[in-house]
Design a protein around this motif. Sequence first.
Motif, short mmCIF file in Angstrom:
data_model
loop_
_atom_site.label_atom_id
_atom_site.label_comp_id
_atom_site.label_asym_id
_atom_site.label_seq_id
_atom_site.Cartn_x
_atom_site.Cartn_y
_atom_site.Cartn_z
N ARG B 316 0.84 -1.22 0.00
CA ARG B 316 0.00 0.00 0.00
C ARG B 316 0.86 1.26 0.00
O ARG B 316 0.54 2.26 -0.65
CB ARG B 316 -0.95 0.01 1.20
N GLU B 320 0.78 4.20 -2.72
CA GLU B 320 0.60 5.62 -2.37
C GLU B 320 1.75 6.48 -2.86
O GLU B 320 1.55 7.56 -3.41
CB GLU B 320 0.52 5.77 -0.84
N ARG B 326 -3.09 4.54 -6.94
CA ARG B 326 -3.97 3.65 -7.72
C ARG B 326 -3.23 2.48 -8.35
O ARG B 326 -2.11 2.65 -8.86
CB ARG B 326 -4.65 4.45 -8.82
#
Lengths: 327, 327
Positions: B316, B320, B326
């Motif tokens: 993640r 980011e 995305r």
Amino acid sequence: MHVMVIGAAGMIGRKLVERLAAEPGSLGREIASLTLADVVEPPLPPAFSSLATTLAIDLSTEGSAERLISSRPDVIIHLAAIVSGEAEADFDKGYLVNLDGTRALFEAIRREGERERYLPRVLFASSIAVFGQPFPEKIGDEFFTTPLTSYGTQKAICELLLADYTRRGFFDGIGIRLPTICIRPGKPNKAASGFFSNILREPLVGQEAILPVDEKVRHWFASPRSAVGFFIHAARMDTGVIGPRRNLTMPGLSALVGEEIEALARIAGQKAVSLIRREPDPVIQTIVSGWATDFDARRARELGFTAESNFDEIIRIHIEDELGGRV
Amino acid sequence: MHVMVIGAAGMIGRKLVERLAAEPGSLGREIASLTLADVVEPPLPPAFSSLATTLAIDLSTEGSAERLISSRPDVIIHLAAIVSGEAEADFDKGYLVNLDGTRALFEAIRREGERERYLPRVLFASSIAVFGQPFPEKIGDEFFTTPLTSYGTQKAICELLLADYTRRGFFDGIGIRLPTICIRPGKPNKAASGFFSNILREPLVGQEAILPVDEKVRHWFASPRSAVGFFIHAARMDTGVIGPRRNLTMPGLSALVGEEIEALARIAGQKAVSLIRREPDPVIQTIVSGWATDFDARRARELGFTAESNFDEIIRIHIEDELGGRV
């Protein structure tokens, strides 16, 4: 075989050379030549007068290491260093002699090997000063080196270099972490560790000695004879069984000052013990309280290194080697 | 406050500077000037255009360290090094850059302090390569440094120097032993450790990646964001609580390659996972089998250093920070 001793004028160096003279076969192969180097010209033992060279040379000066190594010794026993107190008092000199001098030696060996195949056995005198408080009850073979002196830092760095140079195939090295040597022969000196020897050596010849610490102080010892034995064993052992972890905590004896005194009483009587004068010294007490007290030197013992198991032995060795066998 | 980053053009250096630009208060005091040094001139971040100096300088060349230190930075973050593979391939260069360059920096700070009182915070990027096999199941904070590479040896020596220079009061140092950084941004590279990042980074953007080892391989990871966080925390923390043992194994995440892939499946689906092509490579398998797999980094955690606790977080963070949030 060509043997070189660097730091040959020091206590262990001289005793090592005496032992080689007394037992010429102790390294397993005949000594065909012997080079004895130190910052002052080391004594030339009579037994070696025909095959020994003595040299006054400072390893930390430009070109000295190359000069030593150009004779391609098969075994290099590196004992040269400035001591702990001096390395702490003189930061530059400590790093210059203890680190840069040793690194210059290692580099000279590597360069000589680049010129023509060369893989000498290199024995490096390290120290339990590579360890720093707080300690576990017994310091095991995998405890980390977090020295609290510049001397210990320099020794720990040389250990790392020795392991890397060995792993890379530049030489065949062993780092020998010596216990405190006791009974250190000679005169009382001002080293903080001096009293461990003084309280035995002086009373054994009827002289007074000062004990600056409590009898419950514990420390880690080996005799000068054991120290010499470590280097002899390391010079002739099969290094194939060591693996890449080339720096070894030597075996020793963990003992209380009180146990030193009890052994003195057994061997030389209460009259000798009564020559020990208690004069507590807070400065020495503080220094000594930072020192290691006990080790589990399993690896070195498994590799065949041996030391004393009680203080009676340490005292008897001193009497045999220094006092002609008599108290 | 004057902050200097040496090795500022590298991955962590650039991310660190980006973070300082995004969060100007992150070091606790205002940054009044910033010096960014590297062997190639580092990029000048727009946010710092008025207060930053960029320098192309090689720390290992004569006089470079003095030149850097003459500006008396308050915080010096030393990230410059040649990597493991290069240090192993080029013995001289590895010692010159990684050891002598760092020692020159430390000496320049000491000399500057002899001239006029100076006690900067010095943060040194070390590595878990200071450890060598065989390992305990978890490597604790008191496990010894027995590196099996010249790179690891050079880092371990610099750690010893850093601790001694700190103990002697020449600077206020912390050695930061970084985990393997994952997901490393940028292109796939040929580092043996590259696949740990490649098998996530490439599939996340729809490209194929090669997995040369088994899914049961375990290793020790932290995100680039955590790596930057370690230096930020070390720059501002109260060093009074550390004590003389100044080299810290950073926290990280011990995870299997299989766990990386499971996290990828959760976040990007089976389609991403199907882009991982298994191509066992015995050479890489052998190299990786010598690496540490797990640590008990208790001291650093207690001192407030933090890292990820699972691979979902690591992925993640990459999404980011590198992919605009995305997939």
